[in-house]
Design an enzyme around this catalytic site. Sequence first.
Site, short mmCIF file in Angstrom:
data_model
loop_
_atom_site.label_atom_id
_atom_site.label_comp_id
_atom_site.label_asym_id
_atom_site.label_seq_id
_atom_site.Cartn_x
_atom_site.Cartn_y
_atom_site.Cartn_z
N GLY A 1 0.82 -1.21 0.00
CA GLY A 1 0.00 0.00 0.00
C GLY A 1 0.85 1.26 0.00
CB ALA A 2 1.99 3.90 1.29
CG LEU A 3 -0.92 1.64 -3.77
CD1 LEU A 3 -2.09 1.18 -4.64
CD2 LEU A 3 0.18 0.59 -3.75
CG HIS A 4 5.12 5.33 -4.71
ND1 HIS A 4 5.69 4.67 -5.78
CD2 HIS A 4 5.59 4.71 -3.59
CE1 HIS A 4 6.50 3.73 -5.33
NE2 HIS A 4 6.45 3.72 -4.01
N GLY B 1 5.42 4.81 -8.73
CA GLY B 1 6.17 3.57 -9.00
C GLY B 1 5.23 2.38 -9.05
CG HIS B 2 3.22 0.99 -5.52
ND1 HIS B 2 3.41 1.98 -4.59
CD2 HIS B 2 3.82 -0.11 -5.00
CE1 HIS B 2 4.08 1.50 -3.55
NE2 HIS B 2 4.35 0.24 -3.78
N GLY C 1 9.18 -4.10 -8.73
CA GLY C 1 10.03 -2.98 -9.12
C GLY C 1 11.51 -3.30 -8.95
CD GLU C 2 14.97 -3.24 -13.43
OE1 GLU C 2 15.48 -2.10 -13.55
OE2 GLU C 2 15.01 -4.11 -14.31
CG MET D 1 8.45 7.38 -7.66
SD MET D 1 7.74 8.87 -6.97
CE MET D 1 8.11 10.01 -8.27
#
Length: 283
Positions: free
Chosen positions: A34-37, A39-40, A150-151, A187
């Site tokens: 969660g706390a999506l930005h 990047g997500h 994500g990398e 991010m």
Amino acid sequence: MKRPQVVETVSDLRTVVREWRRQGLSVAMVPTMGALHDGHVSLTRIALERADRCVVSIFVNPTQFAPTEDLDKYPRQLAADLDRLAEAGVQLAFTPTAAEMYPHGFDAKVAIGGPSAGLETDFRPTFFEGVATVVAKLFLQTLPDCAVFGEKDYQQLCVVKKLCRDLDIPIEIIGAPTVRDADGLAMSSRNAYLSPTELAVARQLNKILRHAARSLQSGASEQETLEKARQKILAAGFGAVDYVEARESDTLAPWQRDRDGRILVAARLGATRLIDNVEIVGI
Ligand code: PAF
């Protein structure tokens, strides 16, 4: 914009996915805390390019936090997260409780050797056991065709790939490029902890790593380059550098000059710990 359907139990998750399968649809998963930005959101875009349907799990996994870490203060903002998932066109959010994921009597632990050795594990000894265990559960609960990671969490990506390889889990793991702000700051949900002054310091990190990668690519000594990078990170205002190391891209074994690699870093800024990595092209 339609908010995604939200399910909280494994049984409801399986019902939705089973119906998609009955309709012949393919399924991608994006595990998150969660706390999506942005990047997500980029991970969900890639997921929806690869599959007809996307499940995003939102679960702040207690087993990957040490008792001294930020489990209680980790940002939780489900309503805002669901809005972001609606914008991204995600169909399903899986938001289990801790009791759903770890019912009374749960004791399984998944330990992945290889890429989990060193780096993060030197500072967070039980972190990858927690990650591998929860990711294995999420995969078996959902059974997607592919999953996107994500990398930015590069060691985690390598651990998840190895988890699937070693346990014959037939899910394709897709690594997605790190999303950065205009100054190169990766991010991260933990950026929310940074004050404006700390943000300015954090923005130096990627520049320092990119400079070090260029030096290694032009033949500079690995030891001297990484030591210079460590000194520059401290001079920029970070309080401590947990590690700054060059490793091979696939295995995370020590980097060999003729192989592609990554410089991986973890550094502390006030109470916040930031990680990042950059590519080194083998020469
Ligand atoms: O990267 C994360 O957010 C977490 O480590 C993951 C993969 C969702 C497992 O809890």
